[in-house]
Design a protein around this motif. Structure first.
Motif, mmCIF file in Angstrom:
data_model
loop_
_atom_site.group_PDB
_atom_site.id
_atom_site.type_symbol
_atom_site.label_atom_id
_atom_site.label_comp_id
_atom_site.label_asym_id
_atom_site.label_seq_id
_atom_site.Cartn_x
_atom_site.Cartn_y
_atom_site.Cartn_z
ATOM 1 N N ASP A 109 0.824 -1.209 0.000
ATOM 2 C CA ASP A 109 0.000 0.000 0.000
ATOM 3 C C ASP A 109 0.853 1.252 0.000
ATOM 4 O O ASP A 109 0.607 2.195 -0.744
ATOM 5 N N SER A 110 1.872 1.295 0.879
ATOM 6 C CA SER A 110 2.705 2.489 0.962
ATOM 7 C C SER A 110 3.480 2.683 -0.332
ATOM 8 O O SER A 110 3.727 3.808 -0.756
ATOM 9 N N TYR A 111 3.858 1.592 -0.975
ATOM 10 C CA TYR A 111 4.600 1.704 -2.228
ATOM 11 C C TYR A 111 3.726 2.362 -3.292
ATOM 12 O O TYR A 111 4.150 3.265 -3.994
ATOM 13 N N ILE A 112 2.484 1.930 -3.368
ATOM 14 C CA ILE A 112 1.576 2.502 -4.358
ATOM 15 C C ILE A 112 1.337 3.974 -4.065
ATOM 16 O O ILE A 112 1.349 4.817 -4.962
ATOM 17 N N ASN A 113 1.130 4.313 -2.781
ATOM 18 C CA ASN A 113 0.900 5.708 -2.430
ATOM 19 C C ASN A 113 2.114 6.574 -2.748
ATOM 20 O O ASN A 113 1.987 7.723 -3.151
ATOM 21 N N ASP A 114 3.301 6.012 -2.525
ATOM 22 C CA ASP A 114 4.527 6.770 -2.764
ATOM 23 C C ASP A 114 4.675 7.172 -4.222
ATOM 24 O O ASP A 114 5.183 8.237 -4.530
ATOM 25 N N ILE A 115 4.239 6.307 -5.131
ATOM 26 C CA ILE A 115 4.569 6.540 -6.528
ATOM 27 C C ILE A 115 3.501 7.328 -7.280
ATOM 28 O O ILE A 115 3.675 7.646 -8.442
ATOM 29 N N GLU A 116 2.405 7.675 -6.604
ATOM 30 C CA GLU A 116 1.326 8.338 -7.314
ATOM 31 C C GLU A 116 1.766 9.673 -7.922
ATOM 32 O O GLU A 116 1.343 10.042 -9.000
ATOM 33 N N VAL A 153 -12.422 -1.265 10.740
ATOM 34 C CA VAL A 153 -11.472 -0.189 11.020
ATOM 35 C C VAL A 153 -10.175 -0.407 10.245
ATOM 36 O O VAL A 153 -9.589 0.532 9.693
ATOM 37 N N ARG A 154 -9.713 -1.658 10.191
ATOM 38 C CA ARG A 154 -8.471 -1.973 9.500
ATOM 39 C C ARG A 154 -8.661 -2.140 7.992
ATOM 40 O O ARG A 154 -7.690 -2.372 7.278
ATOM 41 N N ARG A 155 -9.902 -2.050 7.556
ATOM 42 C CA ARG A 155 -10.231 -2.162 6.125
ATOM 43 C C ARG A 155 -9.702 -3.472 5.543
ATOM 44 O O ARG A 155 -9.128 -3.514 4.460
ATOM 45 N N LEU A 156 -9.942 -4.536 6.292
ATOM 46 C CA LEU A 156 -9.549 -5.854 5.822
ATOM 47 C C LEU A 156 -10.596 -6.392 4.851
ATOM 48 O O LEU A 156 -11.739 -5.939 4.832
ATOM 49 N N GLY A 157 -10.180 -7.373 4.053
ATOM 50 C CA GLY A 157 -11.099 -8.002 3.125
ATOM 51 C C GLY A 157 -11.013 -7.493 1.709
ATOM 52 O O GLY A 157 -11.874 -7.788 0.881
ATOM 53 N N ARG A 158 -9.940 -6.734 1.406
ATOM 54 C CA ARG A 158 -9.809 -6.193 0.048
ATOM 55 C C ARG A 158 -9.236 -7.217 -0.923
ATOM 56 O O ARG A 158 -9.360 -7.063 -2.133
ATOM 57 N N THR A 159 -8.584 -8.254 -0.410
ATOM 58 C CA THR A 159 -8.025 -9.291 -1.267
ATOM 59 C C THR A 159 -8.609 -10.645 -0.883
ATOM 60 O O THR A 159 -9.186 -10.809 0.197
ATOM 61 N N ALA A 205 -6.930 -13.302 -0.149
ATOM 62 C CA ALA A 205 -6.189 -13.821 0.994
ATOM 63 C C ALA A 205 -6.715 -13.232 2.307
ATOM 64 O O ALA A 205 -6.857 -13.947 3.316
ATOM 65 N N GLU A 206 -7.007 -11.935 2.310
ATOM 66 C CA GLU A 206 -7.531 -11.306 3.520
ATOM 67 C C GLU A 206 -8.923 -11.840 3.860
ATOM 68 O O GLU A 206 -9.243 -12.050 5.028
ATOM 69 N N LYS A 207 -9.743 -12.062 2.852
ATOM 70 C CA LYS A 207 -11.079 -12.615 3.100
ATOM 71 C C LYS A 207 -10.979 -14.008 3.728
ATOM 72 O O LYS A 207 -11.762 -14.359 4.627
ATOM 73 N N GLN A 208 -10.014 -14.795 3.251
ATOM 74 C CA GLN A 208 -9.822 -16.124 3.827
ATOM 75 C C GLN A 208 -9.362 -16.037 5.273
ATOM 76 O O GLN A 208 -9.823 -16.796 6.132
ATOM 77 N N LEU A 209 -8.458 -15.084 5.557
ATOM 78 C CA LEU A 209 -7.997 -14.902 6.932
ATOM 79 C C LEU A 209 -9.142 -14.452 7.840
ATOM 80 O O LEU A 209 -9.246 -14.898 8.989
ATOM 81 N N ILE A 210 -10.007 -13.581 7.339
ATOM 82 C CA ILE A 210 -11.149 -13.121 8.135
ATOM 83 C C ILE A 210 -12.054 -14.292 8.499
ATOM 84 O O ILE A 210 -12.498 -14.424 9.646
ATOM 85 N N ASP A 211 -12.331 -15.149 7.529
ATOM 86 C CA ASP A 211 -13.179 -16.324 7.793
ATOM 87 C C ASP A 211 -12.519 -17.259 8.794
ATOM 88 O O ASP A 211 -13.184 -17.777 9.710
ATOM 89 N N LYS A 212 -11.208 -17.474 8.640
ATOM 90 C CA LYS A 212 -10.497 -18.348 9.587
ATOM 91 C C LYS A 212 -10.500 -17.747 10.982
ATOM 92 O O LYS A 212 -10.656 -18.464 11.981
ATOM 93 N N GLY A 213 -10.310 -16.431 11.064
ATOM 94 C CA GLY A 213 -10.304 -15.775 12.364
ATOM 95 C C GLY A 213 -11.650 -15.876 13.058
ATOM 96 O O GLY A 213 -11.725 -16.136 14.268
ATOM 97 N N ARG A 214 -12.704 -15.662 12.308
ATOM 98 C CA ARG A 214 -14.052 -15.762 12.887
ATOM 99 C C ARG A 214 -14.317 -17.188 13.393
ATOM 100 O O ARG A 214 -14.841 -17.379 14.507
ATOM 101 N N HIS A 215 -13.949 -18.173 12.579
ATOM 102 C CA HIS A 215 -14.142 -19.567 12.988
ATOM 103 C C HIS A 215 -13.319 -19.895 14.236
ATOM 104 O O HIS A 215 -13.806 -20.591 15.143
ATOM 105 N N ALA A 216 -12.107 -19.371 14.294
ATOM 106 C CA ALA A 216 -11.246 -19.628 15.452
ATOM 107 C C ALA A 216 -11.850 -19.047 16.728
ATOM 108 O O ALA A 216 -11.831 -19.691 17.794
ATOM 109 N N LEU A 217 -12.398 -17.844 16.650
ATOM 110 C CA LEU A 217 -13.000 -17.226 17.833
ATOM 111 C C LEU A 217 -14.259 -17.970 18.263
ATOM 112 O O LEU A 217 -14.559 -18.060 19.466
#
Length: 472
Positions: free
Chosen positions: A133-140, A305-311, A313-325
């Protein structure tokens, strides 16, 4: 080029359009069962060239208004001239394309070998030195030339730091690399590069030595001013610092003396997020008021708040995290011990050293003793790794002094698998752990930072591009 299909840009630069790239050589025989093909196909060099011609067409047709195709004229290391792509000639014949030789001033030329080395480090930089993300912002707001110049300068700063580690003639090293960087970058980046955090320490030290005498190489450089030395003359370190030093002393040096940023993987970053969710949940609700609805509410708010779920991989992590909790809470409510501490800090005094840390959770058992629990978000460990790990051993030693309690059970809780694994420690093993902590602190004070080569650790180390051990 493959990823550009379906995209369009106002201006397109197709660089390094050499015959070795377009079409290049086909990479061996590709064997595909005939029944999977609509019609028989022979994978020959001609077939490969046709495929690459189509790919070249894709690259060229991404441009809406302007297309620039370039290729180098320098001879290769073997002495053979570099040939431009045959597709350029085909294109020039078809549309009367002008071929212009670009004249480059001597002051702006860059060593071909240096460019090749920089390309080899490109993947490492994109994954470590800069987050996506920071790389993309840097080069704009920057031109393509500025981006390339900055990346090359970063690379040479890394190389300069590594060369100064073992150089006998530091003045010569500084002159050589500063000259290269000066030719790479013009104002304003030339000043920024020299002030980069990961080289500032070593450059300042080298400059001080040069100012004191003309023989910088004859004077050893001490890094104690850049280490966390306390008022008693000992080290003040975290548990993770000790573990990092045990894993590789040179990686510790890169982190604390050169202050090279360590970029966590997406999985590690998500693990920190899960820790924060549990900390916030347990600090807000005692066990008698804890419900799954409250826990998932904190989790879902954190995801937003963290704006997760844009990819994906992140969506898969969100599902795994919810299942773990969902699996974690029933076990927490049914735990035999009474959870009394969450994310509690300790400060362990061991001789003149201070070791600080934080225990994820401590449960008071029926006999008045305690179980220390450390949450892990990765895959569960093998028994050997649990037995050899230093973290819970340090926790056990530290809380005895800092909290004045007696831990009799130590456990790693692997959240994603909902698996709690005991980490038994004998008094003799705790004595060994204490000796290791003392040894690490003393070795750091005496500036012992030799690399510790390990195939797995080195493969995933953020500092591998800097480490001299990777060149062996």
């Amino acid at each position: 080029v493959h990823k550009s299909k379906g995209l369009e840009f106002k201006i397109v630069f197709l660089i390094a359009a050499t015959d070795s790239a377009f079409p290049g050589r086909r990479r061996g025989e590709v064997k595909i069962p005939k029944e999977l093909l609509k019609e028989p196909k022979s994978f020959t060099q001609a077939t490969h060239e046709a495929e690459m011609r189509r790919l070249f067409y894709v690259a060229c047709t991404r441009a809406k208004e302007e297309l620039y195709i370039s290729y180098p004229l320098e001879v290769t290391a073997t002495g053979r001239p570099i040939k431009r792509s045959r597709f350029i000639d085909e294109l020039a014949d078809a549309i009367d394309l002008p071929l212009i030789r670009a004249e480059v001033s001597a002051s702006s030329q860059i060593n071909v070998g240096a460019l090749a080395a920089a390309r080899a480090a490109e993947a490492v930089f994109l994954k470590t030195a800069r987050g996506n993300d920071s790389y993309i912002n840097d080069i704009e707001d920057e031109s393509y030339a500025d981006i390339v110049a900055k990346e090359l300068a970063d690379y040479f700063n890394f190389k300069k730091s590594r060369a100064l580690i073992s150089a006998t003639d530091k003045a010569a090293v500084l002159k050589k690399f500063d000259d290269i960087i000066g030719r790479l970058i013009n104002s304003p980046y030339s000043q920024v590069v020299k002030a980069e955090q990961f080289t500032a320490v070593i450059l300042n030290k080298a400059s001080e030595s040069l100012a004191e005498s003309g023989e910088a190489a004859s004077k050893p450089v001490s890094y104690l001013d850049f280490l966390p030395v306390n008022e008693a003359g000992g080290m003040t370190l975290s548990v993770s610092d000790i573990i990092l030093y045990q894993k590789c002393p040179l990686a510790f040096k890169f982190k604390y003396i050169y202050q090279i940023p360590m970029v966590p993987s997406p999985e590690a970053d998500f693990g920190i997020f899960i820790h924060n969710v549990l900390q916030r949940f347990h600090s807000a609700y005692p066990r008698s008021e804890a419900t799954l609805e409250k826990l998932l509410s904190i989790y879902d708010k954190g995801v937003k708040v963290r704006r997760l779920g844009r990819t994906t991989a992140e969506k898969q992590l969100i599902d795994k995290g919810r299942h773990a909790l969902q699996l974690y809470l029933p076990d927490f409510l049914a735990a035999e011990g009474e959870p009394v501490f969450f994310e509690r800090e300790f400060n362990w005094r061991i001789k003149n050293h201070r070791i600080r840390g934080r225990v994820d959770r401590a449960d008071k058992l029926g006999d008045g003793t305690y179980e220390l629990i450390d949450y892990k978000s990765g895959k569960s460990w093998q028994p050997k790794q649990i037995r050899e790990d230093l973290q819970l051993s340090i926790y056990s030693l530290a809380v005895r002094q800092s909290w004045e309690i007696e831990p009799t059970l130590l456990s790693y809780y692997f959240l994603m698998e909902n698996k709690k694994m005991p980490a038994l420690r004998t008094p003799e093993e705790l004595e060994v752990a204490q000796a290791l902590v003392l040894s690490a602190c003393e070795d750091i004070l005496t500036e012992k930072f030799a690399p510790k080569v390990d195939f797995i650790n080195c493969q995933y180390c953020d500092c591998r591009v800097l480490c001299p051990a990777t060149e062996v």
